[in-house]
Structures are given as structure tokens and as C-alpha cells.
Design a protein around this motif. Structure first.
Motif, PDB file in Angstrom:
ATOM      1  N   GLY A 115      -7.103 -27.458  56.387  1.00  0.00           N
ATOM      2  CA  GLY A 115      -8.442 -27.148  57.065  1.00  0.00           C
ATOM      3  C   GLY A 115      -8.723 -25.754  58.057  1.00  0.00           C
ATOM      4  N   SER A 116      -9.736 -25.904  58.768  1.00  0.00           N
ATOM      5  CA  SER A 116     -10.820 -24.728  59.291  1.00  0.00           C
ATOM      6  C   SER A 116      -9.330 -23.357  59.390  1.00  0.00           C
ATOM      7  CB  SER A 116     -11.653 -24.557  60.315  1.00  0.00           C
ATOM      8  OG  SER A 116     -10.448 -25.154  61.166  1.00  0.00           O
ATOM      9  N   TRP A 117      -8.440 -23.908  60.218  1.00  0.00           N
ATOM     10  CA  TRP A 117      -7.410 -22.600  60.748  1.00  0.00           C
ATOM     11  C   TRP A 117      -6.369 -21.773  59.420  1.00  0.00           C
ATOM     12  CZ3 TRP A 117      -5.971 -18.875  63.155  1.00  0.00           C
ATOM     13  CH2 TRP A 117      -4.744 -18.070  63.471  1.00  0.00           C
ATOM     14  N   GLY A 118      -5.981 -23.167  58.734  1.00  0.00           N
ATOM     15  CA  GLY A 118      -5.292 -22.462  57.393  1.00  0.00           C
ATOM     16  C   GLY A 118      -5.921 -21.805  56.953  1.00  0.00           C
ATOM     17  N   THR A 119      -7.466 -22.603  56.622  1.00  0.00           N
ATOM     18  CA  THR A 119      -8.163 -21.798  55.495  1.00  0.00           C
ATOM     19  C   THR A 119      -8.325 -20.416  55.729  1.00  0.00           C
ATOM     20  OG1 THR A 119      -9.404 -23.369  54.520  1.00  0.00           O
ATOM     21  CG2 THR A 119      -9.868 -21.660  54.438  1.00  0.00           C
ATOM     22  N   ALA A 120      -8.670 -19.898  57.473  1.00  0.00           N
ATOM     23  CA  ALA A 120      -8.804 -18.950  57.715  1.00  0.00           C
ATOM     24  C   ALA A 120      -7.510 -17.822  57.395  1.00  0.00           C
ATOM     25  CB  ALA A 120      -9.382 -18.856  59.372  1.00  0.00           C
ATOM     26  N   ARG A 149     -13.075 -25.350  42.533  1.00  0.00           N
ATOM     27  CA  ARG A 149     -14.298 -25.624  41.833  1.00  0.00           C
ATOM     28  C   ARG A 149     -15.660 -24.734  42.951  1.00  0.00           C
ATOM     29  NH1 ARG A 149     -18.551 -27.968  42.663  1.00  0.00           N
ATOM     30  NH2 ARG A 149     -17.400 -29.759  44.406  1.00  0.00           N
ATOM     31  N   SER A 150     -15.884 -24.626  43.329  1.00  0.00           N
ATOM     32  CA  SER A 150     -16.904 -24.107  44.829  1.00  0.00           C
ATOM     33  C   SER A 150     -16.547 -23.135  45.053  1.00  0.00           C
ATOM     34  CB  SER A 150     -17.415 -25.179  45.858  1.00  0.00           C
ATOM     35  OG  SER A 150     -16.523 -26.044  46.503  1.00  0.00           O
ATOM     36  N   ARG A 151     -15.010 -22.721  45.012  1.00  0.00           N
ATOM     37  CA  ARG A 151     -15.041 -21.637  46.358  1.00  0.00           C
ATOM     38  C   ARG A 151     -14.871 -21.795  47.270  1.00  0.00           C
ATOM     39  NH1 ARG A 151     -10.636 -20.670  44.353  1.00  0.00           N
ATOM     40  NH2 ARG A 151     -10.612 -18.961  45.306  1.00  0.00           N
ATOM     41  N   ARG A 152     -15.122 -22.962  47.410  1.00  0.00           N
ATOM     42  CA  ARG A 152     -15.469 -22.849  49.461  1.00  0.00           C
ATOM     43  C   ARG A 152     -15.221 -24.446  49.976  1.00  0.00           C
ATOM     44  NH1 ARG A 152     -19.974 -19.870  51.016  1.00  0.00           N
ATOM     45  NH2 ARG A 152     -21.195 -19.035  49.262  1.00  0.00           N
ATOM     46  N   ASN A 153     -14.996 -24.212  51.207  1.00  0.00           N
ATOM     47  CA  ASN A 153     -13.889 -25.297  52.052  1.00  0.00           C
ATOM     48  C   ASN A 153     -15.396 -25.607  52.880  1.00  0.00           C
ATOM     49  OD1 ASN A 153     -12.972 -27.384  53.646  1.00  0.00           O
ATOM     50  ND2 ASN A 153     -10.822 -25.864  53.754  1.00  0.00           N
ATOM     51  N   SER A 154     -15.836 -26.291  51.809  1.00  0.00           N
ATOM     52  CA  SER A 154     -17.601 -27.387  52.442  1.00  0.00           C
ATOM     53  C   SER A 154     -17.270 -28.018  53.888  1.00  0.00           C
ATOM     54  CB  SER A 154     -18.057 -28.329  51.649  1.00  0.00           C
ATOM     55  OG  SER A 154     -17.597 -29.149  50.909  1.00  0.00           O
ATOM     56  N   ARG A 155     -15.679 -28.556  54.016  1.00  0.00           N
ATOM     57  CA  ARG A 155     -15.606 -29.789  55.201  1.00  0.00           C
ATOM     58  C   ARG A 155     -15.595 -28.981  56.542  1.00  0.00           C
ATOM     59  NH1 ARG A 155     -11.064 -33.595  53.985  1.00  0.00           N
ATOM     60  NH2 ARG A 155     -12.462 -34.283  52.313  1.00  0.00           N
ATOM     61  N   TYR A 156     -14.195 -27.332  55.991  1.00  0.00           N
ATOM     62  CA  TYR A 156     -13.730 -26.868  57.217  1.00  0.00           C
ATOM     63  C   TYR A 156     -15.234 -25.659  57.497  1.00  0.00           C
ATOM     64  CZ  TYR A 156     -10.867 -30.794  57.747  1.00  0.00           C
ATOM     65  OH  TYR A 156      -9.946 -32.395  57.768  1.00  0.00           O
ATOM     66  N   LEU A 157     -15.186 -24.763  56.564  1.00  0.00           N
ATOM     67  CA  LEU A 157     -15.574 -23.890  56.590  1.00  0.00           C
ATOM     68  C   LEU A 157     -16.782 -23.313  55.515  1.00  0.00           C
ATOM     69  CD1 LEU A 157     -12.339 -21.163  56.785  1.00  0.00           C
ATOM     70  CD2 LEU A 157     -14.220 -21.599  58.958  1.00  0.00           C
ATOM     71  N   PRO A 158     -17.574 -24.232  55.607  1.00  0.00           N
ATOM     72  CA  PRO A 158     -19.191 -23.931  54.712  1.00  0.00           C
ATOM     73  C   PRO A 158     -19.119 -22.798  54.148  1.00  0.00           C
ATOM     74  CG  PRO A 158     -19.417 -25.291  56.592  1.00  0.00           C
ATOM     75  CD  PRO A 158     -18.313 -24.646  56.925  1.00  0.00           C
ATOM     76  N   ASP A 159     -19.716 -22.176  55.474  1.00  0.00           N
ATOM     77  CA  ASP A 159     -20.161 -20.754  54.869  1.00  0.00           C
ATOM     78  C   ASP A 159     -19.825 -19.585  54.269  1.00  0.00           C
ATOM     79  OD1 ASP A 159     -22.771 -22.061  56.160  1.00  0.00           O
ATOM     80  OD2 ASP A 159     -22.284 -21.436  57.953  1.00  0.00           O
ATOM     81  N   THR A 160     -18.065 -19.585  54.232  1.00  0.00           N
ATOM     82  CA  THR A 160     -17.010 -18.597  54.317  1.00  0.00           C
ATOM     83  C   THR A 160     -16.814 -18.539  51.987  1.00  0.00           C
ATOM     84  OG1 THR A 160     -16.286 -18.281  56.555  1.00  0.00           O
ATOM     85  CG2 THR A 160     -15.049 -17.512  54.415  1.00  0.00           C
ATOM     86  N   GLU A 161     -17.483 -17.540  51.803  1.00  0.00           N
ATOM     87  CA  GLU A 161     -16.630 -17.923  50.322  1.00  0.00           C
ATOM     88  C   GLU A 161     -16.079 -17.441  50.275  1.00  0.00           C
ATOM     89  OE1 GLU A 161     -18.549 -16.058  45.702  1.00  0.00           O
ATOM     90  OE2 GLU A 161     -19.051 -16.080  47.541  1.00  0.00           O
ATOM     91  N   LEU A 162     -14.878 -18.046  49.444  1.00  0.00           N
ATOM     92  CA  LEU A 162     -13.253 -17.927  48.754  1.00  0.00           C
ATOM     93  C   LEU A 162     -12.164 -17.344  48.237  1.00  0.00           C
ATOM     94  CD1 LEU A 162     -12.003 -21.624  48.874  1.00  0.00           C
ATOM     95  CD2 LEU A 162     -12.436 -19.803  50.887  1.00  0.00           C
ATOM     96  N   PRO A 163     -11.970 -15.946  48.597  1.00  0.00           N
ATOM     97  CA  PRO A 163     -11.172 -14.721  47.826  1.00  0.00           C
ATOM     98  C   PRO A 163     -10.838 -15.400  46.354  1.00  0.00           C
ATOM     99  CG  PRO A 163     -10.076 -15.073  49.879  1.00  0.00           C
ATOM    100  CD  PRO A 163     -11.461 -15.830  49.981  1.00  0.00           C
TER     101      PRO A 163
END
Length: 144
Positions: free
Chosen positions: A36-41, A68-82
Motif C-alpha cells: 500500500g502507500s505506507w509500505g511502498t513509501a 512493469r511500470s516502476r510505479r504503484n499506480s493504486r497507492y502512489l501514482p505520481d512516484t517513480e520507484l527506484p
């Protein structure tokens, strides 16, 4: 021991993707359980701190989309994942070789998740971050 999929990226003689030297025996990998947003952050911050991180999520479709997208579009859609972050829907694979295991799942799922982790943790302790609290427990096997 690092998961097989990281062996080409992190070895005792190299540095992590964040540029931090990785020495044999040091904490260099983590599993964050809860996509989710907390785990992803939390996973993003651990990667920024130099760890290779597996983000576990129970929704296989979300996990595929994250990888695939390097994003969690459901919970942090504007954040690219490292780059040092890998998502996985297998709990066993996610915790395999992780030096640090953190639960960042909703409180109502906490008990069931801890029960599933028991046979997978070995002698490792467990940390959790639920309801804005962070706690690290020693491994119960250390007291036997």
C-alpha cells in the motif's frame, strides 16, 4: 544470503545502487510486507538508504504492474520507484535472504501475516510499522 535475482546486482565487493559500499555480513537487503502507500513509501526510503528491497503484495496483478511500470499506480501514482526495489507476490520469496523484514500491512491483516511468517523467518527478528508505530521484536527463537 541474497535472493538469486540480486546476485548480479549486489556482491560483497560492490556498492549498492545508492552508492553505499556493501560489505559481506552487513545488512544490505530488506523485505517490506504490504504494497500500500505506507509500505511502498517505506520501501522507497530503504532503497534510498542503500538497501535492495523486495516489496511484497498479496495482489499479483498490482505486483506485476509495479514491476512493469516502476510505479504503484493504486497507492502512489505520481512516484517513480527506484531501481533497487522489486515487487513480489510470494511471501516466501520476498523474505528469502532479507536481512530486515518489516510489516507495513493494515492492522486487521497483521495477525494472519505474522502467522504466515513464523516458519519463514528462522532466527531473524521482525519489525512492523502499523498505525504510525514502529517496533522491532527480537526473534522468539533467541529466547529458547
Amino acid at each position: 544470503m541474497q535472493p538469486e535475482r540480486w546476485k548480479s546486482r549486489v556482491t560483497p565487493e560492490t556498492t549498492s545502487r545508492s552508492g553505499i559500499p556493501v560489505q559481506q555480513g552487513e545488512l544490505n537487503s530488506a523485505a517490506v510486507l504490504g504494497a500500500g502507500s505506507w509500505g511502498t513509501a517505506l520501501a522507497i526510503q530503504l532503497v534510498r538508504g542503500g538497501l535492495e528491497v523486495t516489496l511484497w503484495g498479496r495482489d499479483a496483478d498490482l505486483v506485476r504492474e509495479i514491476n512493469r511500470s516502476r510505479r504503484n499506480s493504486r497507492y502512489l501514482p505520481d512516484t517513480e520507484l527506484p531501481d533497487g526495489l522489486i515487487a513480489d507476490s510470494s511471501l516466501e520469496r520476498a523474505v528469502s535472504g532479507a536481512g530486515l523484514v518489516m510489516i507495513a500491512a493494515p492492522t486487521h491483516a497483521f495477525g494472519q501475516l505474522v502467522g504466515q511468517l513464523d516458519p519463514l523467518l528462522g532466527r531473524r527478528g521482525l519489525s512492523w510499522a502499523c498505525n504510525c508505530l514502529l517496533y522491532t521484536s527480537p526473534s522468539p527463537r533467541d529466547h529458547s
